[in-house]
Design an enzyme around this catalytic site. Structure first.
Site, PDB file in Angstrom:
ATOM      1  N   SER A 118       7.102   9.554   0.477  1.00  0.00           N
ATOM      2  CA  SER A 118       7.846  10.363   1.443  1.00  0.00           C
ATOM      3  C   SER A 118       6.906  11.193   2.296  1.00  0.00           C
ATOM      4  CB  SER A 118       8.766  11.337   0.712  1.00  0.00           C
ATOM      5  OG  SER A 118       9.606  10.652  -0.150  1.00  0.00           O
ATOM      6  N   HIS A 139       8.546   3.241   4.329  1.00  0.00           N
ATOM      7  CA  HIS A 139       9.368   4.342   3.795  1.00  0.00           C
ATOM      8  C   HIS A 139      10.850   3.995   3.961  1.00  0.00           C
ATOM      9  CE1 HIS A 139      10.548   8.868   4.164  1.00  0.00           C
ATOM     10  NE2 HIS A 139      10.775   8.412   2.955  1.00  0.00           N
ATOM     11  N   GLU A 151      10.927   3.664   7.903  1.00  0.00           N
ATOM     12  CA  GLU A 151       9.873   4.350   8.667  1.00  0.00           C
ATOM     13  C   GLU A 151       8.563   3.640   8.293  1.00  0.00           C
ATOM     14  OE1 GLU A 151       9.314   8.483   7.504  1.00  0.00           O
ATOM     15  OE2 GLU A 151       9.044   9.107   9.569  1.00  0.00           O
ATOM     16  N   ASN A 189      10.510  13.434   6.997  1.00  0.00           N
ATOM     17  CA  ASN A 189      10.473  14.610   6.122  1.00  0.00           C
ATOM     18  C   ASN A 189       9.832  15.836   6.756  1.00  0.00           C
ATOM     19  OD1 ASN A 189      11.892  13.891   3.708  1.00  0.00           O
ATOM     20  ND2 ASN A 189      10.372  12.258   3.547  1.00  0.00           N
TER      21      ASN A 189
HETATM   22  P1  NAI Z   1      11.943   8.600  -9.486  1.00  0.00           P
HETATM   23  O1  NAI Z   1      11.407   9.778 -10.222  1.00  0.00           O
HETATM   24  O2  NAI Z   1      13.422   8.348  -9.472  1.00  0.00           O
HETATM   25  O3  NAI Z   1      11.248   7.256 -10.045  1.00  0.00           O
HETATM   26  C1  NAI Z   1       9.867   7.107 -10.178  1.00  0.00           C
HETATM   27  C2  NAI Z   1       9.602   5.996 -11.172  1.00  0.00           C
HETATM   28  O4  NAI Z   1       8.188   5.726 -11.166  1.00  0.00           O
HETATM   29  C3  NAI Z   1       9.981   6.354 -12.622  1.00  0.00           C
HETATM   30  O5  NAI Z   1      10.837   5.357 -13.156  1.00  0.00           O
HETATM   31  C4  NAI Z   1       8.624   6.387 -13.349  1.00  0.00           C
HETATM   32  O6  NAI Z   1       8.706   5.930 -14.695  1.00  0.00           O
HETATM   33  C5  NAI Z   1       7.807   5.421 -12.483  1.00  0.00           C
HETATM   34  N1  NAI Z   1       6.364   5.600 -12.589  1.00  0.00           N
HETATM   35  C6  NAI Z   1       5.646   6.759 -12.655  1.00  0.00           C
HETATM   36  N2  NAI Z   1       4.325   6.467 -12.741  1.00  0.00           N
HETATM   37  C7  NAI Z   1       4.226   5.112 -12.721  1.00  0.00           C
HETATM   38  C8  NAI Z   1       3.125   4.215 -12.786  1.00  0.00           C
HETATM   39  N3  NAI Z   1       1.865   4.657 -12.910  1.00  0.00           N
HETATM   40  N4  NAI Z   1       3.374   2.895 -12.746  1.00  0.00           N
HETATM   41  C9  NAI Z   1       4.652   2.426 -12.643  1.00  0.00           C
HETATM   42  N5  NAI Z   1       5.734   3.231 -12.588  1.00  0.00           N
HETATM   43  C10 NAI Z   1       5.511   4.559 -12.619  1.00  0.00           C
HETATM   44  O7  NAI Z   1      11.375   8.720  -8.014  1.00  0.00           O
HETATM   45  P2  NAI Z   1      12.020   8.197  -6.640  1.00  0.00           P
HETATM   46  O8  NAI Z   1      12.955   9.214  -6.126  1.00  0.00           O
HETATM   47  O9  NAI Z   1      12.470   6.785  -6.804  1.00  0.00           O
HETATM   48  O10 NAI Z   1      10.742   8.248  -5.684  1.00  0.00           O
HETATM   49  C11 NAI Z   1       9.784   7.202  -5.680  1.00  0.00           C
HETATM   50  C12 NAI Z   1       8.984   7.276  -4.410  1.00  0.00           C
HETATM   51  O11 NAI Z   1       9.878   7.096  -3.303  1.00  0.00           O
HETATM   52  C13 NAI Z   1       8.284   8.624  -4.173  1.00  0.00           C
HETATM   53  O12 NAI Z   1       7.063   8.396  -3.544  1.00  0.00           O
HETATM   54  C14 NAI Z   1       9.268   9.347  -3.271  1.00  0.00           C
HETATM   55  O13 NAI Z   1       8.647  10.324  -2.500  1.00  0.00           O
HETATM   56  C15 NAI Z   1       9.775   8.208  -2.416  1.00  0.00           C
HETATM   57  N6  NAI Z   1      11.072   8.400  -1.773  1.00  0.00           N
HETATM   58  C16 NAI Z   1      12.100   9.005  -2.440  1.00  0.00           C
HETATM   59  C17 NAI Z   1      13.339   9.155  -1.809  1.00  0.00           C
HETATM   60  C18 NAI Z   1      14.501   9.752  -2.544  1.00  0.00           C
HETATM   61  O14 NAI Z   1      15.550   9.991  -1.905  1.00  0.00           O
HETATM   62  N7  NAI Z   1      14.401  10.018  -3.841  1.00  0.00           N
HETATM   63  C19 NAI Z   1      13.574   8.707  -0.425  1.00  0.00           C
HETATM   64  C20 NAI Z   1      12.443   8.000   0.142  1.00  0.00           C
HETATM   65  C21 NAI Z   1      11.242   7.899  -0.501  1.00  0.00           C
END
Ligand code: NAI
Length: 303
Positions: A118, A139, A151, A189
């Protein structure tokens, strides 16, 4: 471009895997947590059921989509044959740098390495690899199967060819890609997070309660949901991490995260994914509003 590896199977990773699989790509979904992978598969199946109920896809499409997804807990196995990797692991710079360093060693030379970050610098991520020209931001927006925008973030060294390929691939997913440059928060963002932070500051200062703030922004500005509900939906930990990247990246105090946000994340109130944030989701829907509690808390702050 046929084999896609998605890293991280949380809120975003499961949606990204769903969309690529739906459009016929072979998807390897990787997470360090097997529980997260199982939850992701269940979420994808549930979300396709919704699409079937709406009549936008068929039962046969559901079977085909699910059969296009394989799960892995080991990065080496999940990424070794990838044409494109989309990393959607936690929004933590050290986690991402470690993943990209490993990917650069594991993946074939032609593999494009994209991040769904993000806010973290694509240029910084690219610098830990030996293929900075093939590192790019892709993104997606939440919820991925529904939202049209991608994005596309061009890092300092991203090549024209790679940028073009990612724009074309995004269109094949029936999305609308928009190219932006690599500065903290990119476009989405840099604008959204200060608004969410200001809504939390408004609550913290006792100007109004949760429901009132969200109602003003929904009905007054025609936003589909209020900023506090949106923050719960994004994940309060994700919001805090993005604000910290903006604050560090621009060195401007206007991006300093509200202390209430910091407290909520420290207390494990992360929004929808943990069951509690500005609203309570423990009963499975967004009801039981915590506005009263915040009002009480904030009266003492204001006094
Ligand atoms: P989340 O916390 O829901 O999921 C992250 C996942 O990554 C978890 O299942 C965790 O176990 C896994 N993980 C952590 N370290 C890891 C590794 N070394 N290898 C493999 N898996 C690993 O996070 P979310 O919300 O899905 O965010 C993920 C990315 O997407 C971030 O960079 C966030 O900024 C971005 N993002 C999030 C949005 C949202 O609305 N939540 C919108 C757009 C982008």
């Amino acid at each position: 471009m046929k084999n896609i590896t998605v890293i991280g199977s949380g809120t975003m990773g499961n949606g990204i895997a769903h969309v690529f699989a739906q459009f016929g790509y072979s998807v390897n979904l990787v997470d360090i947590s097997d529980a997260a992978l199982q939850k992701a598969l269940a979420t994808i199946a549930k979300n396709i059921d919704r699409q079937v109920a709406k009549g936008t896809v068929t039962e046969a499409d559901k079977t085909a989509t699910l059969s296009n997804i394989k799960t892995f807990t080991k990065l080496e196995e999940g990424a070794k044959n990838a044409d494109l990797v989309v990393e959607a692991a936690s929004e933590n710079v050290n986690v991402k740098l470690a993943i990209f360093k490993q990917l650069d060693e594991i993946c074939p030379p032609h593999t494009i390495l994209a991040s769904n970050t993000s806010s973290i610098s694509i240029t910084q991520i690219a610098a830990v690899t030996k293929r900075a020209d093939k590192v790019i931001g892709m993104h997606f927006m939440n919820p991925v199967p529904v939202m049209k925008l991608i994005e596309v973030i061009r890092g300092y060294s991203t090549s024209d060819e790679v940028c073009q390929l990612i724009m074309e691939t995004s269109k094949k997913l029936n999305k609308i890609p928009t190219e932006v440059n690599d500065y903290p928060g990119f476009v989405a963002n840099k604008i959204l997070m200060p608004m969410i932070n200001e809504a939390i500051i408004t609550l913290y200062e006792g100007v109004a309660g949760v429901e009132e703030i969200d109602t003003v922004m929904k009905l007054g500005m025609a936003h589909p949901m209020g900023p506090l509900q949106l923050a719960d939906f994004i994940g309060l930990d994700v919001c805090l991490n993005i604000l910290r990247v903006l604050h560090d990246g621009f060195g401007n105090p206007k991006y300093a995260p509200c202390p209430l946000l910091v407290n909520m994340v420290t207390a494990g109130h992360l929004g929808v994914k943990s069951g509690k944030g500005f609203y309570d989701y423990s009963s499975g829907t967004k009801d039981l509003i915590l506005a009263d509690r915040f009002k009480k808390q904030n009266k003492s702050i204001v006094a």
